[in-house]
Design an enzyme around this catalytic site. Structure first.
Site, mmCIF file in Angstrom:
data_model
loop_
_atom_site.group_PDB
_atom_site.id
_atom_site.type_symbol
_atom_site.label_atom_id
_atom_site.label_comp_id
_atom_site.label_asym_id
_atom_site.label_seq_id
_atom_site.Cartn_x
_atom_site.Cartn_y
_atom_site.Cartn_z
ATOM 1 N N ASN A 293 24.376 43.151 41.738
ATOM 2 C CA ASN A 293 25.451 42.164 41.655
ATOM 3 C C ASN A 293 26.495 42.647 40.658
ATOM 4 O OD1 ASN A 293 24.686 41.097 38.931
ATOM 5 N ND2 ASN A 293 22.826 40.572 40.044
ATOM 6 N N ARG A 294 27.653 42.052 40.721
ATOM 7 C CA ARG A 294 28.741 42.435 39.829
ATOM 8 C C ARG A 294 28.544 41.788 38.479
ATOM 9 N NH1 ARG A 294 33.141 44.445 42.667
ATOM 10 N NH2 ARG A 294 33.251 43.759 44.841
#
Ligand code: C5P
Length: 234
Positions: free
Chosen positions: A30-31
Protein backbone atom coordinates in the site's frame (compact mmCIF):
# COMPACT_ATOMS: atom_id res chain seq x y z
CA UNK A 1 12.59 16.60 33.76
CA UNK A 2 10.54 19.04 31.71
CA UNK A 3 12.79 18.71 28.68
CA UNK A 4 12.84 14.89 28.80
CA UNK A 5 9.34 14.03 30.04
CA UNK A 6 9.53 10.45 28.69
CA UNK A 7 12.98 9.66 30.08
CA UNK A 8 11.84 6.57 32.01
CA UNK A 9 9.40 5.35 29.37
CA UNK A 10 9.61 2.76 26.62
CA UNK A 11 7.67 3.73 23.50
CA UNK A 12 7.00 1.23 20.70
CA UNK A 13 6.09 2.71 17.32
CA UNK A 14 5.04 0.82 14.19
CA UNK A 15 5.63 2.57 10.87
CA UNK A 16 5.46 2.06 7.12
CA UNK A 17 3.35 -0.19 4.94
CA UNK A 18 3.30 -3.98 5.14
CA UNK A 19 4.16 -6.01 2.04
CA UNK A 20 2.28 -9.24 1.43
CA UNK A 21 4.19 -11.62 -0.85
CA UNK A 22 2.67 -13.40 -3.85
CA UNK A 23 5.87 -15.18 -4.83
CA UNK A 24 9.61 -14.62 -4.26
CA UNK A 25 9.63 -11.43 -6.35
CA UNK A 26 6.13 -9.95 -6.09
CA UNK A 27 3.98 -8.52 -3.35
CA UNK A 28 0.82 -6.56 -2.62
CA UNK A 29 1.52 -3.32 -0.82
CA UNK A 30 0.00 0.00 0.00
CA UNK A 31 1.03 3.61 -0.38
CA UNK A 32 2.62 4.55 2.88
CA UNK A 33 5.82 6.52 3.10
CA UNK A 34 6.34 5.89 6.81
CA UNK A 35 7.08 9.59 7.33
CA UNK A 36 4.58 10.09 10.14
CA UNK A 37 5.87 7.06 12.06
CA UNK A 38 9.48 8.17 11.69
CA UNK A 39 8.54 11.67 12.88
CA UNK A 40 6.90 10.10 15.95
CA UNK A 41 10.04 8.06 16.65
CA UNK A 42 12.19 11.21 16.45
CA UNK A 43 9.83 13.10 18.72
CA UNK A 44 9.57 10.33 21.34
CA UNK A 45 13.36 9.91 21.32
CA UNK A 46 13.86 13.67 21.77
CA UNK A 47 11.43 13.54 24.70
CA UNK A 48 13.83 11.09 26.33
CA UNK A 49 12.01 7.80 25.66
CA UNK A 50 13.62 4.47 24.89
CA UNK A 51 12.13 3.97 21.41
CA UNK A 52 11.56 0.70 19.58
CA UNK A 53 10.61 1.29 15.95
CA UNK A 54 8.93 -1.64 14.22
CA UNK A 55 9.51 -0.72 10.61
CA UNK A 56 7.67 -2.20 7.63
CA UNK A 57 8.32 -0.83 4.11
CA UNK A 58 9.51 2.79 4.32
CA UNK A 59 10.35 5.39 1.71
CA UNK A 60 12.34 7.49 4.13
CA UNK A 61 15.55 7.01 6.09
CA UNK A 62 15.52 5.26 9.42
CA UNK A 63 16.04 7.53 12.43
CA UNK A 64 19.14 7.50 14.63
CA UNK A 65 19.11 6.63 18.28
CA UNK A 66 16.22 4.19 18.30
CA UNK A 67 16.06 0.39 18.26
CA UNK A 68 14.88 -0.83 14.86
CA UNK A 69 13.01 -4.07 14.20
CA UNK A 70 12.47 -4.70 10.49
CA UNK A 71 9.34 -6.54 9.39
CA UNK A 72 7.68 -7.13 6.05
CA UNK A 73 4.24 -8.68 6.41
CA UNK A 74 1.27 -7.91 8.66
CA UNK A 75 1.79 -11.22 10.47
CA UNK A 76 5.44 -10.36 11.17
CA UNK A 77 4.40 -6.92 12.35
CA UNK A 78 1.81 -8.51 14.63
CA UNK A 79 4.35 -10.88 16.22
CA UNK A 80 6.90 -8.09 16.74
CA UNK A 81 4.28 -5.73 18.19
CA UNK A 82 2.80 -8.30 20.57
CA UNK A 83 6.29 -9.07 21.87
CA UNK A 84 7.46 -5.46 22.18
CA UNK A 85 4.35 -4.16 23.94
CA UNK A 86 4.89 -6.52 26.88
CA UNK A 87 7.68 -4.34 28.27
CA UNK A 88 6.44 -1.00 26.89
CA UNK A 89 4.63 1.96 28.42
CA UNK A 90 3.24 3.28 25.13
CA UNK A 91 2.37 1.73 21.76
CA UNK A 92 1.73 3.93 18.73
CA UNK A 93 0.33 2.04 15.73
CA UNK A 94 1.23 4.30 12.82
CA UNK A 95 1.86 1.46 10.37
CA UNK A 96 -0.37 1.01 7.33
CA UNK A 97 -1.28 -2.65 7.77
CA UNK A 98 -2.58 -4.37 4.66
CA UNK A 99 -6.14 -5.48 5.35
CA UNK A 100 -5.72 -8.57 3.16
CA UNK A 101 -2.91 -10.91 2.13
CA UNK A 102 -2.68 -13.57 -0.60
CA UNK A 103 -3.92 -16.86 0.85
CA UNK A 104 -0.57 -18.45 0.02
CA UNK A 105 2.88 -17.51 -1.28
CA UNK A 106 4.19 -19.39 -4.31
CA UNK A 107 7.62 -20.91 -3.63
CA UNK A 108 8.80 -20.02 -7.14
CA UNK A 109 8.05 -17.10 -9.44
CA UNK A 110 4.59 -17.22 -10.99
CA UNK A 111 5.27 -17.82 -14.70
CA UNK A 112 3.59 -16.08 -17.59
CA UNK A 113 2.45 -18.90 -19.88
CA UNK A 114 0.22 -18.90 -22.94
CA UNK A 115 -1.00 -22.46 -22.46
CA UNK A 116 -2.55 -22.00 -19.00
CA UNK A 117 -5.27 -19.78 -17.58
CA UNK A 118 -4.25 -16.44 -16.10
CA UNK A 119 -3.60 -16.71 -12.36
CA UNK A 120 -6.28 -15.75 -9.85
CA UNK A 121 -5.24 -14.31 -6.50
CA UNK A 122 -7.32 -15.24 -3.49
CA UNK A 123 -7.06 -12.89 -0.53
CA UNK A 124 -7.62 -13.58 3.15
CA UNK A 125 -8.12 -11.03 5.90
CA UNK A 126 -5.18 -9.99 8.05
CA UNK A 127 -5.78 -9.73 11.80
CA UNK A 128 -6.57 -6.30 13.24
CA UNK A 129 -3.35 -5.92 15.22
CA UNK A 130 -4.43 -2.80 17.10
CA UNK A 131 -7.76 -4.26 18.23
CA UNK A 132 -5.93 -7.45 19.25
CA UNK A 133 -3.34 -5.76 21.45
CA UNK A 134 -6.01 -3.60 23.09
CA UNK A 135 -8.08 -6.72 23.89
CA UNK A 136 -5.05 -8.50 25.28
CA UNK A 137 -4.04 -5.50 27.42
CA UNK A 138 -7.56 -5.27 28.82
CA UNK A 139 -7.73 -9.01 29.49
CA UNK A 140 -4.48 -9.04 31.49
CA UNK A 141 -5.05 -5.65 33.13
CA UNK A 142 -2.05 -4.03 31.45
CA UNK A 143 -1.46 -0.30 31.72
CA UNK A 144 0.11 0.46 28.34
CA UNK A 145 -1.20 3.58 26.63
CA UNK A 146 -2.25 2.52 23.13
CA UNK A 147 -2.56 4.98 20.25
CA UNK A 148 -4.09 4.25 16.85
CA UNK A 149 -4.09 6.14 13.59
CA UNK A 150 -6.86 6.43 11.03
CA UNK A 151 -7.44 8.19 7.74
CA UNK A 152 -11.03 9.27 7.36
CA UNK A 153 -13.16 11.20 4.94
CA UNK A 154 -16.66 12.50 5.57
CA UNK A 155 -19.55 11.57 3.30
CA UNK A 156 -23.33 11.96 3.10
CA UNK A 157 -23.78 9.63 6.11
CA UNK A 158 -21.53 11.48 8.53
CA UNK A 159 -18.57 13.76 8.98
CA UNK A 160 -14.98 12.82 9.77
CA UNK A 161 -15.57 13.19 13.51
CA UNK A 162 -18.55 10.77 13.50
CA UNK A 163 -16.53 8.11 11.70
CA UNK A 164 -13.50 8.72 13.88
CA UNK A 165 -15.48 8.38 17.13
CA UNK A 166 -17.01 5.12 15.91
CA UNK A 167 -13.57 3.78 15.02
CA UNK A 168 -12.15 4.79 18.41
CA UNK A 169 -14.93 2.81 20.10
CA UNK A 170 -14.44 -0.19 17.81
CA UNK A 171 -10.69 -0.36 18.27
CA UNK A 172 -10.78 0.48 21.97
CA UNK A 173 -7.45 2.34 21.96
CA UNK A 174 -6.85 5.28 24.31
CA UNK A 175 -6.10 7.87 21.63
CA UNK A 176 -6.94 7.89 17.93
CA UNK A 177 -5.07 10.26 15.64
CA UNK A 178 -7.33 10.97 12.71
CA UNK A 179 -5.91 12.14 9.44
CA UNK A 180 -8.41 14.27 7.63
CA UNK A 181 -7.85 12.97 4.13
CA UNK A 182 -7.90 15.65 1.48
CA UNK A 183 -8.12 18.44 4.02
CA UNK A 184 -4.46 19.28 4.29
CA UNK A 185 -2.92 22.51 3.08
CA UNK A 186 -2.89 20.93 -0.39
CA UNK A 187 -6.68 20.63 -0.07
CA UNK A 188 -8.22 17.82 -2.03
CA UNK A 189 -5.00 16.19 -3.08
CA UNK A 190 -4.05 12.81 -1.76
CA UNK A 191 -1.97 13.04 1.37
CA UNK A 192 0.27 10.01 0.81
CA UNK A 193 3.94 10.84 0.98
CA UNK A 194 3.35 14.50 1.64
CA UNK A 195 5.20 16.45 4.26
CA UNK A 196 2.26 18.02 6.01
CA UNK A 197 -0.85 16.83 7.67
CA UNK A 198 -4.01 17.93 9.42
CA UNK A 199 -5.13 15.71 12.27
CA UNK A 200 -7.59 15.44 15.11
CA UNK A 201 -6.45 13.69 18.29
CA UNK A 202 -9.42 11.93 19.87
CA UNK A 203 -9.36 10.68 23.44
CA UNK A 204 -11.50 7.79 24.64
CA UNK A 205 -12.03 9.62 27.94
CA UNK A 206 -14.36 11.89 25.96
CA UNK A 207 -12.34 15.07 26.28
CA UNK A 208 -12.50 17.62 23.48
CA UNK A 209 -10.68 16.50 20.30
CA UNK A 210 -7.38 18.30 19.79
CA UNK A 211 -6.49 19.75 16.40
CA UNK A 212 -2.93 19.67 15.12
CA UNK A 213 -1.66 20.70 11.76
CA UNK A 214 1.55 21.45 9.97
CA UNK A 215 4.54 19.31 9.12
CA UNK A 216 4.47 15.62 10.02
CA UNK A 217 7.09 16.48 12.66
CA UNK A 218 4.78 19.14 14.13
CA UNK A 219 1.92 16.65 14.19
CA UNK A 220 4.19 14.04 15.80
CA UNK A 221 5.25 16.54 18.47
CA UNK A 222 1.59 17.29 19.24
CA UNK A 223 0.80 13.57 19.55
CA UNK A 224 3.79 12.98 21.85
CA UNK A 225 2.82 16.02 23.94
CA UNK A 226 -0.71 14.62 24.36
CA UNK A 227 0.79 11.29 25.44
CA UNK A 228 3.08 13.04 27.95
CA UNK A 229 0.10 14.91 29.41
CA UNK A 230 -1.99 11.76 29.67
CA UNK A 231 0.78 9.87 31.46
CA UNK A 232 1.29 12.82 33.83
CA UNK A 233 -2.44 12.89 34.65
CA UNK A 234 -2.55 9.21 35.70
O1 C5P B 1 -9.28 0.14 10.45
P1 C5P B 1 -8.20 1.08 10.03
O2 C5P B 1 -7.20 0.47 9.10
O3 C5P B 1 -8.69 2.42 9.57
O4 C5P B 1 -7.46 1.40 11.42
C1 C5P B 1 -6.26 2.05 11.42
C2 C5P B 1 -5.49 1.73 12.67
O5 C5P B 1 -5.53 0.32 12.94
C3 C5P B 1 -4.04 2.08 12.53
O6 C5P B 1 -3.53 2.41 13.81
C4 C5P B 1 -3.44 0.78 12.01
O7 C5P B 1 -2.06 0.68 12.30
C5 C5P B 1 -4.26 -0.26 12.74
N1 C5P B 1 -4.48 -1.52 12.01
C6 C5P B 1 -4.03 -2.70 12.56
N2 C5P B 1 -4.24 -3.90 11.91
C7 C5P B 1 -4.91 -3.92 10.74
C8 C5P B 1 -5.40 -2.72 10.18
C9 C5P B 1 -5.15 -1.54 10.85
O8 C5P B 1 -3.43 -2.67 13.65
N3 C5P B 1 -5.13 -5.09 10.15
Amino acid sequence: SAAKPLSTKKVVITAGGTLEPLDPVRYLGNRSSGKQGIALANSARDAGAEVVLIAAHLEVQLPEGVEIIRVETALELQAATEHAIESADVLIMAAAVADFRPDHTEQSKIKKRDDTADPVITLVRNPDILAGVVNHRNAVGGSQLIVGFAAETGDEHGDVLDYAKAKLERKGCDLLVVNQVGQGPQGGERTFGQDSNQVLILDRDGSEPLKAEGSKQAVADAVIERIVNKIAAR
